[in-house]
Design a protein around this motif. Sequence first.
Motif, mmCIF file in Angstrom:
data_model
loop_
_atom_site.group_PDB
_atom_site.id
_atom_site.type_symbol
_atom_site.label_atom_id
_atom_site.label_comp_id
_atom_site.label_asym_id
_atom_site.label_seq_id
_atom_site.Cartn_x
_atom_site.Cartn_y
_atom_site.Cartn_z
ATOM 1 N N ASP A 139 0.830 -1.212 0.000
ATOM 2 C CA ASP A 139 0.000 0.000 0.000
ATOM 3 C C ASP A 139 0.860 1.256 0.000
ATOM 4 O O ASP A 139 0.608 2.189 -0.761
ATOM 5 C CB ASP A 139 -0.912 0.006 1.235
ATOM 6 C CG ASP A 139 -2.114 -0.899 1.023
ATOM 7 O OD1 ASP A 139 -2.383 -1.218 -0.161
ATOM 8 O OD2 ASP A 139 -2.747 -1.287 2.020
ATOM 9 N N PHE A 176 2.407 1.806 -3.293
ATOM 10 C CA PHE A 176 1.452 2.299 -4.302
ATOM 11 C C PHE A 176 1.016 3.730 -4.024
ATOM 12 O O PHE A 176 0.524 4.418 -4.910
ATOM 13 C CB PHE A 176 0.234 1.376 -4.384
ATOM 14 C CG PHE A 176 0.436 0.231 -5.322
ATOM 15 C CD1 PHE A 176 0.387 0.451 -6.705
ATOM 16 C CD2 PHE A 176 0.724 -1.039 -4.875
ATOM 17 C CE1 PHE A 176 0.601 -0.587 -7.594
ATOM 18 C CE2 PHE A 176 0.942 -2.085 -5.751
ATOM 19 C CZ PHE A 176 0.878 -1.867 -7.113
ATOM 20 N N LEU A 177 1.180 4.150 -2.777
ATOM 21 C CA LEU A 177 0.840 5.548 -2.456
ATOM 22 C C LEU A 177 1.912 6.515 -2.947
ATOM 23 O O LEU A 177 1.684 7.718 -3.027
ATOM 24 C CB LEU A 177 0.681 5.714 -0.938
ATOM 25 C CG LEU A 177 -0.682 5.322 -0.393
ATOM 26 C CD1 LEU A 177 -0.615 5.149 1.107
ATOM 27 C CD2 LEU A 177 -1.723 6.364 -0.756
ATOM 28 N N ARG A 202 3.032 8.132 -5.326
ATOM 29 C CA ARG A 202 2.653 8.560 -6.669
ATOM 30 C C ARG A 202 2.312 10.038 -6.627
ATOM 31 O O ARG A 202 2.047 10.591 -5.553
ATOM 32 C CB ARG A 202 1.450 7.765 -7.136
ATOM 33 C CG ARG A 202 0.295 7.821 -6.137
ATOM 34 C CD ARG A 202 -0.983 7.396 -6.737
ATOM 35 N NE ARG A 202 -1.138 5.957 -6.854
ATOM 36 C CZ ARG A 202 -2.064 5.381 -7.633
ATOM 37 N NH1 ARG A 202 -2.879 6.138 -8.347
ATOM 38 N NH2 ARG A 202 -2.172 4.083 -7.682
#
Lengths: 874, 112
Positions: A56, A59-60, A62
Amino acid sequence: MNRNQSKGPPEFFISFFRWFCDPEIHQFIEGDLFELYDQRLEEKGKRKADLLFMKDVLFLFRPGIIGRKKNHYQTNFIDMFRNNFKIARRTLWKNKPSTIINMLGLTVGMTSCLMIALFVLHEVSFDKFQPNADRIARVVMEYSMGKDGGSQKGTFTSTKVAPVFSRTFPEIEKAVRMNDASAILQLNNQPVLESNFLYADSTFFDAFYYEMLDGNPKTALNGPNKLVLTESMAQKYFGDQDPIGQGLEVGEEKDLFTVTAVIKDYPKNSQFYFDFLASFSTMGANQEETYWNANYTTYFLLTNKDAFYTLDEKIHPFMLKESEEMGASVDFHLEHFKDVHLFSPYSDMVPNTSISYLYMLGAIAFLILIIVCSTYINLSTAKSVERAKEVGIRKVSGADQGQLFWQFIGESTLLTFLSLITSIALTYLLLPNFNSLIGKNLSVSELIQPTFLAFAIGLTLIISLVAGSYPALILSKFQPISILKGVFKNTNTAKWLQQSLTVFQFGISVFLIIATLVISGQLNFIQNRDLGYDRDQIIALSIGWNKDNKQISTFKKELKSHSQIINVSRTANSPVNIQSGYSMNLPTRPENEYISVNANPVDDEFIKVTGLELIAGQDFTESMIHMTENEEWEDNEFNYILTENAAAKLGWSPDEAIGKRMILNEEGTVLGVVKNFHFQSLRNDLNPLVLFTSSWGSKLLVKINGENLPETLAYIEEVWGKFMPDRPFSYAFLDEDYNRMYQSEMQLGKVMNIFASMAIVLACLGLFGLSSYMIQQRLKEVSIRKVLGASTWQVLQMLSGNFVKLVILSIVVATPVAYWVMDQWLDDFAYHISVPIWALAVAMVATIGIAFTTAGIHGLKAAWSNPVKNLKSE
Amino acid sequence: MKKYQLGEFEEIVMLTVGILFDEAYGVSIKSEIESRLQRNVSVGALQTALKRLEEKGYLKSQDGERTEERAGRPKKYFRITALGKKAMEYSKETRESLWNAIPEVAWKLKMV
């Protein structure tokens, strides 16, 4: 639920997330992450939960989520930059004394750096324009005769090396032989001595690249009497005519050479220096019988650059075989062509520059820069008390440390760039003076080459960072509350740094002063040393080898008829530098037990002209010289005069030697013994020497009494014109020749002189600025002391005493270092002074004196100022 | 009209926020989408979409209570704004009009 560390998600990823996440949304997302983590922990276990948490977080990472911490308001960077620039300009303008001191220091320091860089870049760039430089090797010959072990080494080779080696070793693609000579050419029917006349094999253009304006490089030198000119020589001899195919008369015999090609004038950073290139075959010297007659330089063009090492290894075993029957050992080594200029002890046509000389210059430039940077740091830290309020207000208004840091760096950058511009202008103006100082010919065009400009800009940025960063760091770290609430004093670290930098600066100055004194002391010693011969009032004339002795005898007589001319001697070498190697032996000893010795062919007046001291036996006579005039070598009868140590080598005392028979070229009689004398550089020991009678020699030494030099020279020229109409008249003074041997030391001496004085001036400049600020801060204290009855002297002592203490400390530190370094340098000379104590004393006294005066000026000003003025406010 | 542009995932998020009404915050939206649509939603994708929708003015947020299971971090509740509703309606309408524009025969042909 208790969130305990081991149960929680991986710490590293939490901190990573906190680091990159936009602070505005960070809390909510982190909450979500923890909630999810707990759910997963219950459902899937810790491992899974950890992995998913990491996923997580990754993927954060960004756009959208990443956000840097913003200030409370958006900064307009361009405006801030302009504002910083404006403030820097105003500050510099406001603090004129320190700005001037810094500018002066930086300009002087950078100018010296730029000049030294120019010189170093020039030296390092030598021969880089040769595309094959990587795979060219120069041949060094090493030989020794007999068993006494002394071997001679040099870049001389015989003509045999090139053909034999290229046949034997496949690594050699092409071999080039060269002979650097001079030739007399006819320009408008007048003889002109061209001293850069090079003979080279036809393979020359295969190995070395020269842009050809006209002619074919393959055929330009493949046959006798062919000549290649440089563009400027073509212009000199043929003007606007096409030189190709034209003839030029060369030498006293006026041999006709045909011009086959014209090359473009080549860059100055080349170790080959020639105006004319003649075919090697012209000399008719192509023999393969012997490795002796080594009068030529040989270069190999190798097939690839790695072949250098394989070839170098193969040569030794090959030469062992070759020299088996020679009764002497002869060996050859290779040198990288591109390393010759900086690393080889043997110069080609252009004198080499030793890499250590470059290091030394670099070190001097570096030391000067340190002094300059220290001055800047000292002055800015001293000023920091004044700037503190500004920093406080800025911080209160919301400036953060980074902004302040860059503001102060900007100030130093502005100052350094201003100095850079002045320095470049100064370098441009002083280049001719610098050229004559270092004996080089650097051109202005080298100022705009990219490497130099890159260096200049890089230097500027480094100086502004080094000099600016400490004050910037200190100033930007101030706590606004402690600055603004009242009295603010400099920190102890700043004071400590100031003091150590002052010690450092003066240490460097003391070091340079001592070094300069020692170098000039040694030079003085060299120049005034009794060498065992007289070199004053002697003129050396170059007469060439092919003059008949009878003709020269009349020439000598005619010269001597002049009242100002005392004696004239014909010889091969002047006593300043005799390098020619011979071997001597006794008829009674085995033939192969040679002793290597230097020898010089002379006539009967050599000892009179040079003032050598005969301690036993007698001088040569004129009739003995005539005994060496025979065409058939065997008919000649030789006589010898030995130096004391040469006699000792043969086992004789001076008196014993007289009348003994010995062999040099031929068997002959020892006629006399002279005192040892220095016929080589003082770097070498006193070597043994044999003088032998000869009817040849290319030099005339003319001893004059020097009362009317111009008239004497005019007379010599007049007689010269009568006897040598085909040779241009040129002369040299022996003492100048002597000084030329120590050219690099003389240059070093001069360079050191200038830079050492610069260093001390710069260090004083720094001290001047520093003391002015320090004393200004203590003005009130001084005034109160005065009111209470302190005398001027007491005040002065109190104010300047501290500085003097620092300077004494620097002397204590620097003197042993200087002593040690200079001792090493002197060890290079076989004959040298020891580091003189007076030099150390002079350096100490001078430094203390200068420091005390500099600091004292401000001290006195403070001590004499009116206390009322300083105390009335507040 | 371009100003009502909604991406596919954005539309799903908007709809889910509508479904959850008072309970729409990060974790609940994520699990709602996951359970209803059987697809995996990463926290990153969801948060980016939420942030973008909020910036466009389709959602508004409100800080919620700090609970212990969130290690004291507040929740951020989302609601659809009037503008958001318009955007959703616009999106729905455009789709419907597109649906309606497909001729019957197209479906028949496809079935053959």
